[in-house]
Design an enzyme around this catalytic site. Structure first.
Site, short mmCIF file in Angstrom:
data_model
loop_
_atom_site.label_atom_id
_atom_site.label_comp_id
_atom_site.label_asym_id
_atom_site.label_seq_id
_atom_site.Cartn_x
_atom_site.Cartn_y
_atom_site.Cartn_z
N CYS A 30 0.83 -1.22 0.00
CA CYS A 30 0.00 0.00 0.00
C CYS A 30 0.85 1.26 0.00
CB CYS A 30 -0.95 0.03 1.19
SG CYS A 30 -2.23 -1.21 1.08
N ALA A 31 1.99 1.18 -0.69
CA ALA A 31 2.86 2.37 -0.81
C ALA A 31 3.47 2.30 -2.20
CB ALA A 31 3.92 2.35 0.28
#
Ligand SMILES: Cc1ncc(COP(=O)(O)O)c(C=O)c1O
Length: 454
Positions: free
Chosen positions: A377-378
């Protein structure tokens, strides 16, 4: 944001803090069972035994919060409100700060985003977790390029703030510790830069709070957000703590009971509402008293265990993992600020010639080790670190990272309180053996992920 630690104390003599699940065994595809090595703390940490015991002791006394006249309702309300005090103490909040209970860090940052004053400018590094990167879309957002040193981070922010409209409100959002590299960010210096330019700052402490003391006063941040499930309290609550002026002027995050002080029909047939101007304004609905109490319990347990000891033990484990991975030339540990940058117990890496999903599947199926693979999630950060266009999917068994080629995603190992030496030792052995000998089992792709073929 330094934590003083006696290097000589970095030995295994400091005992792990007991967590649930330490005796759970899992089957191996190659036969037999092993105790599960939970090395995915950065996603969700196991519950502290103390948290579980506290919740179990309270459970028979569970009652409705804020509304009931009965004894257990009053007891539960006290417990709920005292939890606010415990969290404020844990974060070393200022007297006027308020602790708002939310569902998670994502929820906390979305709450703050919904409470921004009109025309607020937001500054956020592209390296943030999506929970910190995305909630500001309705504001005037400036995405800052990934810095390659902590000093560059401060300089980048200074430059961006110097160019901003000096009269309007502004907010900087920054993580305390990266969920990809584990590296610590220069929070105090960024806060000073923000304040020098009349901006405020919110600290995403999702990965920091479980590993380091967080002092709102010392760091001089305006808000802190974190999640219970990463702080050994997996019962569905989170925290947004800090200044309340923007929040008290904003519309309630959720409209409903609990947030409203008075509701009356108007002569024209409509409804007038008077909202609370305390934390309750943004906590409409029946609160998650168990989730909130479990966070307070974790805060107390970590404080009592002592962060000096927790940090020392974690540094010892980080050293073991780093030394083990350094001995495998095919492994490259990802880092923004350089190999020696201080970090929490979170490391991501790629293995030359391996698909990360395949590698993670083999760690699980053949060694009983739970890690994470993907982009965490980055996406923009992982793209910068890998120098490639990241993809979550790759054909299992067809190495996406052949020698000389760039990986498309990575593997993350993470640990903390409760991690025994054996888990990280097994991890290092497993990485060494998998790279040297290859997987013992066959794997296939299912839904874009590698799973054992049988
Ligand atoms: C740095 C960071 N911020 C925010 C989040 C979001 O946390 P949650 O999923 O609990 O809302 C995470 C989750 O991994 C994280 O690592």
């Amino acid at each position: 944001m330094s934590v003083s630690v006696d290097a000589a104390a970095c030995t295994e003599t400091i005992a792990p803090l007991p967590v649930l699940g330490r005796d759970v065994t899992v089957p191996l595809v190659t036969g037999g069972e092993v105790t599960y090595a939970a090395l995915d703390y950065a996603a969700s940490a196991p519950a502290l035994q103390r948290v579980w015991d506290d919740v179990a002791a309270y459970a028979p006394y569970y009652g409705s919060v804020h509304r009931g006249a009965g004894y257990l309702s009053q007891l539960s309300t006290d417990l709920f409100e005292n939890s606010r005090v415990a969290v404020a103490e844990f974060l070393d909040c200022r007297e006027d700060d308020q602790v708002v209970f939310t569902r998670s860090t994502t929820d906390s940052l979305n709450l703050l985003a919904a409470a921004l004053p009109a025309d607020c400018q937001v500054f956020v590094f592209e390296t943030e977790h999506h929970a910190s990167l995305l909630p500001w879309r309705d504001a005037r957002v400036t995405y800052l390029n990934a810095p390659r040193t902590p000093d560059e981070a401060v300089a980048t922010l200074e430059r961006a703030l110097a160019d901003r409209d000096p009269y309007g409100p502004a907010l900087v959002c920054v993580t305390g510790a990266s969920n990809v590299t584990g590296e610590l960010w220069p929070v105090r210096e960024l806060a000073a830069a923000a304040h020098a330019h009349g901006a405020r700052i919110v600290l995403d402490a999702a990965q920091l709070a479980p590993h380091h003391p967080v002092s709102v006063r010392e760091l001089d941040v305006d808000w802190v957000a974190f999640s219970g499930h990463k702080l050994y309290a997996p019962f569905g609550s989170g925290v947004l703590a800090g200044r309340f002026d923007w929040l008290s002027e904003a519309e309630p995050y959720l409209a409903g009971g609990g947030a409203s002080r008075k509701v009356a029909r108007r002569g024209d047939g409509g409804v007038d509402v008077e909202w609370h101007d305390s934390a309750a304004r943004h906590e409409a609905g029946s609160p998650n008293v168990i989730g909130v109490y479990s966070i307070a319990s974790a805060c107390k347990a970590l404080t009592e265990a002592g962060f000096d000891d927790l940090v020392a033990r974690e540094r010892f484990l980080i050293g073991k993992v780093r030394d083990g991975l350094a001995a495998v030339p095919e492994v490259k540990v990802l880092s923004l600020f350089g190999d020696d940058a201080p970090r929490v117990g979170v490391l991501s890496f790629v293995v030359e010639g391996w698909n990360s999903s395949h590698f993670a599947a083999a760690l699980s199926a053949e060694y009983g080790i739970g890690v994470r693979d993907g982009l965490f999630c980055a996406h923009p950060l992982v793209r910068t670190l890998l120098g490639s266009d990241p993809q979550t999917q790759g054909e299992c068994g067809a190495p996406e990272a052949a020698p000389g080629e760039k990986s498309l995603n990575a593997i993350r190992v993470s640990f903390g309180a409760g991690t025994p030496d054996e888990h990280v030792e097994r991890f290092v052995t497993a990485v060494t053996e998998l790279v040297r000998d290859g997987a013992q089992w066959k794997y296939r792709t299912e839904g874009g992920r590698c799973v054992p073929a049988v």
